[in-house]
Design a protein around this motif. Structure first.
Motif, mmCIF file in Angstrom:
data_model
loop_
_atom_site.group_PDB
_atom_site.id
_atom_site.type_symbol
_atom_site.label_atom_id
_atom_site.label_comp_id
_atom_site.label_asym_id
_atom_site.label_seq_id
_atom_site.Cartn_x
_atom_site.Cartn_y
_atom_site.Cartn_z
ATOM 1 N N ALA A 565 0.857 -1.198 0.000
ATOM 2 C CA ALA A 565 0.000 0.000 0.000
ATOM 3 C C ALA A 565 0.881 1.232 0.000
ATOM 4 O O ALA A 565 1.893 1.288 0.695
ATOM 5 C CB ALA A 565 -0.900 0.016 1.238
ATOM 6 N N THR A 566 0.471 2.217 -0.796
ATOM 7 C CA THR A 566 1.118 3.521 -0.733
ATOM 8 C C THR A 566 0.026 4.572 -0.561
ATOM 9 O O THR A 566 -1.139 4.316 -0.871
ATOM 10 C CB THR A 566 2.005 3.763 -1.975
ATOM 11 N N THR A 567 0.396 5.718 -0.014
ATOM 12 C CA THR A 567 -0.608 6.729 0.321
ATOM 13 C C THR A 567 -0.266 8.056 -0.353
ATOM 14 O O THR A 567 0.867 8.282 -0.750
ATOM 15 C CB THR A 567 -0.692 6.964 1.837
ATOM 16 N N GLY A 568 -1.272 8.940 -0.449
ATOM 17 C CA GLY A 568 -1.031 10.237 -1.083
ATOM 18 C C GLY A 568 -2.247 11.134 -0.980
ATOM 19 O O GLY A 568 -3.096 10.944 -0.105
ATOM 20 N N ARG A 569 -2.312 12.096 -1.890
ATOM 21 C CA ARG A 569 -3.315 13.163 -1.784
ATOM 22 C C ARG A 569 -4.246 13.187 -2.988
ATOM 23 O O ARG A 569 -3.917 12.653 -4.044
ATOM 24 C CB ARG A 569 -2.607 14.529 -1.726
ATOM 25 N N ILE A 634 0.455 -4.081 -10.496
ATOM 26 C CA ILE A 634 -0.482 -5.167 -10.188
ATOM 27 C C ILE A 634 -0.549 -5.481 -8.689
ATOM 28 O O ILE A 634 -1.610 -5.809 -8.167
ATOM 29 C CB ILE A 634 -0.142 -6.423 -11.033
ATOM 30 N N ASP A 635 0.562 -5.347 -7.982
ATOM 31 C CA ASP A 635 0.564 -5.713 -6.562
ATOM 32 C C ASP A 635 0.612 -4.505 -5.636
ATOM 33 O O ASP A 635 1.068 -4.599 -4.497
ATOM 34 C CB ASP A 635 1.755 -6.632 -6.268
ATOM 35 N N VAL A 636 0.170 -3.370 -6.135
ATOM 36 C CA VAL A 636 0.237 -2.122 -5.353
ATOM 37 C C VAL A 636 -1.161 -1.529 -5.247
ATOM 38 O O VAL A 636 -1.926 -1.558 -6.219
ATOM 39 C CB VAL A 636 1.191 -1.113 -6.040
ATOM 40 N N VAL A 637 -1.516 -1.033 -4.074
ATOM 41 C CA VAL A 637 -2.771 -0.284 -3.924
ATOM 42 C C VAL A 637 -2.440 1.102 -3.392
ATOM 43 O O VAL A 637 -1.414 1.305 -2.747
ATOM 44 C CB VAL A 637 -3.774 -0.994 -2.980
ATOM 45 N N PHE A 638 -3.331 2.038 -3.677
ATOM 46 C CA PHE A 638 -3.112 3.432 -3.260
ATOM 47 C C PHE A 638 -4.310 3.916 -2.466
ATOM 48 O O PHE A 638 -5.458 3.699 -2.851
ATOM 49 C CB PHE A 638 -2.932 4.327 -4.491
ATOM 50 N N LYS A 667 5.010 5.726 3.097
ATOM 51 C CA LYS A 667 4.747 5.478 1.693
ATOM 52 C C LYS A 667 4.751 4.018 1.272
ATOM 53 O O LYS A 667 4.510 3.730 0.110
ATOM 54 C CB LYS A 667 5.743 6.268 0.828
ATOM 55 N N VAL A 668 5.014 3.107 2.200
ATOM 56 C CA VAL A 668 4.916 1.707 1.784
ATOM 57 C C VAL A 668 4.745 0.800 3.002
ATOM 58 O O VAL A 668 5.441 0.940 4.007
ATOM 59 C CB VAL A 668 6.136 1.283 0.929
#
Ligand code: SF4
Length: 676
Positions: A565-569, A634-638, A667-668
């Motif tokens: 998982a990564t995060t942002g705005r 493919i293996d990342v969600v935001f 961020k991860v």
């Protein structure tokens, strides 16, 4: 709000500090170098909170489990009595203070003084630790000075190429994008963001592999003959040590680790190196890691290998996020710092500030932001916390743990303009003025000091943070004149305190700002729009290559948590969303937490577009609506991090800290998806 005069001011939100005019309760954009007459949706709607029914106008005190209205004297007396009692029993470090990067320079300065003089505590830090600290630490190491963008934003207009890593200004600060339009733009981001859509070249590394990519691009720069040897010998030291590590990061190895094709690595370096003028810019995406400071050092190493920093028309800079993210880290609300960007353990710095403040001694360094929150209510940690301009229940990593720590306190006091998620669990809430109702200075992302003027009268019942500090300080036995409430008076003291420091504001005055002078610090007499053109700030005038090795994310996917998982705005919300979630138009546009997922990943998890999902990490479980996005890895969600309650992205995030900057790894982290 009617018939209020026409006043020039700046946006209450991000570090671009777009210029605007406010009249009769409405804002309109104003011509200014950073925004050139543009505003984003957040700026256009920023006046709504001035008259919001959600606005707090009376102090609240928790009685019988409920927050109930109280007078200012009742609230401040209660807080002062409790603080006095805790200090007598447990010592001064039993009280903690948590500041914010949105506070004006005057508030940031007085908050550091309030903590160390009125409370006598070392336990103060601020939410900028979660924002800029990695870039700040790397800038200090390389250049001896941390001014995020050491050149005016308008210099970017003439760039031939810009490499932007981990930033998405097309959503976070849209008017900034006009400064990127003339350049060939290379964007490095695990997501195909709105900014990546504008790029000539988009490199899409796996989250947490930026450091390897930066080492690899340095390798390619050398291998392909782009090393600026003259610049290296004239302006830098330490290249050989940095190169010894980068030499082992050949392009195929970098492709295996990051997923970025060799051809794209070489194209990025070629575009950057062959442009007449080029810049490397970093944002939170590459900085908010447990290796964040080293990662930024790696990007600066690349910039120096190409001869960019401190060169006319080229450079390195970081995109500051919060409105006063730059000024907020200069005036002493950090655990390890005194005003003027001085180190708190430097004897000469302590003596200078003690002289300005009229005290014989000062506490030493305290805990960094997450460590401070983690210590709350613990045997050796603070028993009380005073929060100014921050919403830690949403913005801190591992946020349920932080919420539990807040519950363990004897006293939680929150000064805010609305009942933020953190204020809602406080023992005492103090209603404060906001941007257009008070004057004060902000320092924007290019180190330019701006004056915000009073544009509208505050509602009856609210006070400024400066009033709150004086009210508490005098109740704790301090003379009122030591804690002035008039911003210009505070600024005059800040000027003297900063004199001779790295961030020297001694030549900045309200008068010069009122006359519209462009004053970029340091300002002794003249403004310094561009740092480093002649020399860097280290004693020998040289910039330093910092040898750094790749470290992957602290938490890797496994059978239980197979995704990253990564995060942002998002465009419509700012920071924890405490303000923007209350603005009707913004909330309607992006009302709830969501998770971006590759369609195949959604199918594998038994989820469809629009369905509610649980995103689960080792630390918590977030509810978010699925958005299937084919461009996702493919293996990342935001997940955007602006939402409260069960939608908090930071319920998931990993609080492992960068050893230098104490930045958490926002961020991860490893997660899995579940249907709800
Ligand atoms: Fe400008 Fe930032 Fe305000 Fe948007 S949020 S109007 S980009 S200062």
């Amino acid at each position: 709000m009617t018939d209020s005069p026409r006043i020039d001011t700046h946006c209450p939100y991000c570090a671009l500090q777009c210029a605007m005019t406010i009249e009769n309760g409405r804002v309109s954009p104003r011509e200014f170098p950073t925004n050139r007459g543009g505003l984003c949706q957040k700026g256009w709607t920023s006046a709504e909170l001035l008259t919001s029914p959600k606005r707090l106008t009376t102090p609240l005190v928790r009685r019988d489990g409920e927050l109930r209205p109280a007078s200012w004297d009742e609230a401040l007396d209660l807080v002062a009595d409790k603080l006095r009692e805790l200090r007598e029993v447990h010592g001064p470090d039993s009280v903690g203070v948590f500041g914010g990067g949105g506070l004006t320079n005057e508030k940031s300065y007085l908050l550091g003084k309030f903590a160390r003089v009125a409370l006598g505590t070392s336990q103060i830090d601020y939410n900028g630790r979660f924002c800029m600290s990695s870039a700040a630490a790397a800038g200090m190491k390389a250049f001896g000075l941390d001014r995020g963008m050491p050149f005016p934003v308008t210099d970017l207009d003439n760039a031939g190429a810009i490499l932007l890593v981990g930033g998405n200004p097309a959503e976070t600060m849209p008017p900034f994008v006009q400064h990127l339009r003339n350049a060939e733009l290379i964007v490095i981001d695990p997501r195909r963001t709105a900014t990546a859509e504008l790029a000539t070249l988009h490199l899409q590394p796996a989250p947490g592999t930026d450091l390897a990519l930066a080492l690899g691009l340095l390798h390619t720069a050398v291998a392909d003959g782009y090393l600026d040897k003259q610049y290296l010998s004239d302006r830098t030291t330490g290249f050989d040590d940095a190169w010894r590590i980068a030499a082992t990061w050949w392009p195929e190895r970098v492709e295996r680790v990051t997923g970025v094709p060799v051809a794209d690595q070489r194209a990025a370096v070629r575009i950057l190196a062959e442009a007449a003028n080029a810049y490397i810019l970093t944002g939170r995406g590459t900085e908010q890691h447990a290796s964040g400071a080293d990662t930024v050092s790696a990007w600066i190493n690349l910039a120096m290998a190409l001869g960019l920093p401190g060169t006319k028309g080229s450079g390195y800079g970081c995109l500051t996020g919060q409105g006063n993210g730059q000024g907020g880290r200069e005036h002493g609300q950090k655990a390890d710092q005194l005003p003027g960007y001085r180190k708190i353990d430097d004897p000469a710095a302590r003596e200078h500030i003690q002289g300005i403040w009229g005290v014989d001694d000062l506490p030493g360094p305290g805990r960094s932001a997450y460590e401070l929150l983690d210590a709350l209510g613990q045997p050796d940690g603070p028993k009380a916390l005073l929060v100014f301009g921050s919403n830690v229940i949403v913005s801190a990593p591992r946020s349920q743990h932080v919420a539990d720590r807040l519950k363990a306190l004897d006293l939680l006091v929150v000064a805010d303009l609305v009942l933020s998620d953190t204020a809602a669990v406080a023992d005492v809430v103090l209603p404060i003025t906001q941007w257009a109702e008070e004057s004060g200075t902000m320092t924007n992302l290019e180190g330019r000091v701006l004056l915000r003027q009073v544009a509208v009268a505050p509602p009856e019942g609210v006070r400024s943070d400066l009033d709150v500090m004086q009210g508490l300080a005098t109740r704790l036995g301090q003379p009122a004149e030591r804690f002035p409430t008039e911003p210009e008076v505070v600024f005059e003291e800040l000027r003297r305190a900063s004199e001779g420091g790295l961030a020297d504001y001694s030549g900045v005055t309200y008068e010069r700002l009122r006359q519209g002078e462009a004053l970029h610090w340091p300002v002794v007499e003249e403004s310094t729009p561009r740092n480093f053109l002649d020399r860097f700030a280290h004693a020998d005038g040289m910039a330093r290559f910092i040898p750094v090795e790749h470290r992957g994310p602290a938490e890797l996917p496994d059978a239980d948590y197979p995704l990253q998982a990564t995060t942002g705005r998002v465009l419509q919300h700012y920071q924890s969303g405490a303000q923007t979630r209350l603005v009707r138009e913004l909330n309607q546009a992006e009302p709830e937490a969501y998770v971006e997922v590759h369609p195949d990943t959604a199918v594998r998890a038994g989820l469809g577009n629009g369905q509610l999902a649980a995103v689960v990490s080792r630390r918590g479980r977030t509810l978010a609506r699925v958005r299937c996005v084919p461009s996702m890895l493919i293996d990342v969600v935001f997940l955007p991090f602006h939402y409260a309650g069960d939608g908090r992205a930071n319920l998931l995030t990993n609080p492992v800290l960068d050893p230098t900057s104490r930045m958490p790894e926002f961020k991860v982290c490893a997660v899995r998806l579940e249907s709800v």
